[in-house]
Design an enzyme around this catalytic site. Structure first.
Site, PDB file in Angstrom:
ATOM      1  N   SER A   1       0.794  -1.409  -0.127  1.00 11.42           N
ATOM      2  CA  SER A   1      -0.308   0.305  -0.315  1.00 11.42           C
ATOM      3  C   SER A   1       1.017   1.513   0.629  1.00 11.42           C
ATOM      4  CB  SER A   1      -0.581  -0.054   1.390  1.00 11.42           C
ATOM      5  OG  SER A   1      -1.080   0.776   1.273  1.00 11.42           O
TER       6      SER A   1
ATOM      7  N   TYR B   1      -0.863  -0.262  10.208  1.00 12.35           N
ATOM      8  CA  TYR B   1      -1.843  -0.600   8.848  1.00 12.35           C
ATOM      9  C   TYR B   1      -0.721  -0.885   7.554  1.00 12.35           C
ATOM     10  CZ  TYR B   1      -4.220  -1.380   4.499  1.00 12.35           C
ATOM     11  OH  TYR B   1      -4.073  -1.001   2.956  1.00 12.35           O
TER      12      TYR B   1
END
Ligand code: NAP
Length: 254
Positions: free
Chosen positions: A146, A159
């Site tokens: 990501s 995360y």
């Protein structure tokens, strides 16, 4: 779009985790359109059945297996059923992730830290341990990281840390699995899926996210699928241990 697509995966078998919607589904569809036999999976049988149906209706060769990536039996099943059905594995795309908390790092509960590690990092390692004996010269692995791996974002700090770990995992595995098997990663920017609904559903927040990019838009699942398919294909045969950032020009320096 289909007429512009090559058939780089003719005769190949590809497994994509967490692929009944969103980015995983788009990757499965892209690999299928390019000729792969695609094994899709996610936690819920109903979602697997519906996604299989959708891809079959597009004329793709597709097989569905329920796989919650943190369940050892499910991972074993995913690999074994793929081998039983198609006899080999050429491509593995590890795409599942969770973001169970919006808490700051210093307030994140231990159980949440464990879940983030378990689903976002450990499950990829364990799935690839299961798949490795079936991979061969020319096989390719793509890990979905990501943009949050590079840019800490409020509400997804921990995360993001797990996604940074995946950049390291891609490098480590590329070294360990060379020279026969390539391992790379894709780092998507914001894509309007359920996962990113907290960014993309609110008009004002979405506009800010769009304006932060050089290209003045969010990404699409198809943008991510194009990058994943490139890395998985022989077009990327001299690329390993790398991450392609597909984030409209957002800064991406660690
Ligand atoms: P999504 O649209 O919400 O889709 C999630 C998919 O994962 C569904 O098919 C879901 O099906 C499945 N799933 C969820 N938990 C699972 C688990 N534990 N085991 C197996 N399958 C599971 O999500 P997405 O946005 O496409 O995200 C896919 C990947 O892209 C993730 O790694 C995410 O971190 C990354 N990413 C997304 C964005 C973004 O803006 N969307 C940005 C950067 C990175 P079931 O409910 O049936 O399990």
């Amino acid at each position: 779009m289909a007429q512009k697509i090559w058939r780089r995966f003719e005769g190949k078998v590809a497994i994509v985790t967490a692929s009944t919607q969103g980015i995983g589904f788009a990757i499965a569809e892209r690999l299928g359109l390019e000729g792969a036999s695609v094994v899709i999976s996610s936690r819920k049988q109903k979602n697997v059945d519906e996604a299989v149906e959708m891809l079959k209706n597009k004329g793709l060769e597709v097989f569905g297996v329920v796989c919650h990536v943190s369940n050892a039996k499910h991972r074993k099943d995913l690999i074994q059923k793929t081998i039983d059905k198609y006899g080999k594995i050429d491509v593995v795309v590890s795409n599942a992730a969770a973001n169970p908390s919006v808490d700051p790092v210093l307030l994140t509960q231990e159980s949440v830290l464990d879940k983030l590690w378990e689903i976002n990092v450990k499950a990829t390692v364990l799935l690839l341990q299961e798949a490795a004996p079936h991979l061969q010269k020319g096989s390719s692995i793509v890990i979905i990281s990501s943009i949050a791996a590079y840019n800490p974002q409020p509400a997804m700090f921990m995360y993001g840390v797990t996604k940074t770990a995946l950049l390291g995992l891609a490098k480590a595995l590329a070294t360990e699995m060379a020279p026969d098997i390539r391992v790379n990663a894709v780092a998507p920017g914001s894509v309007p899926t359920n996962f990113a609904a907290f960014i993309t559903k609110d008009e004002a927040v979405r506009k800010i996210a769009e304006e932060k990019t050089l290209l003045q838009r969010l990404g699409t699942a198809e943008d991510m699928a194009a990058a994943a398919a490139f890395l998985a294909s022989d077009d990327a045969s001299y690329i390993t241990g790398e991450t392609i950032v597909v984030a409209g020009g957002l800064p991406s320096r660690l």
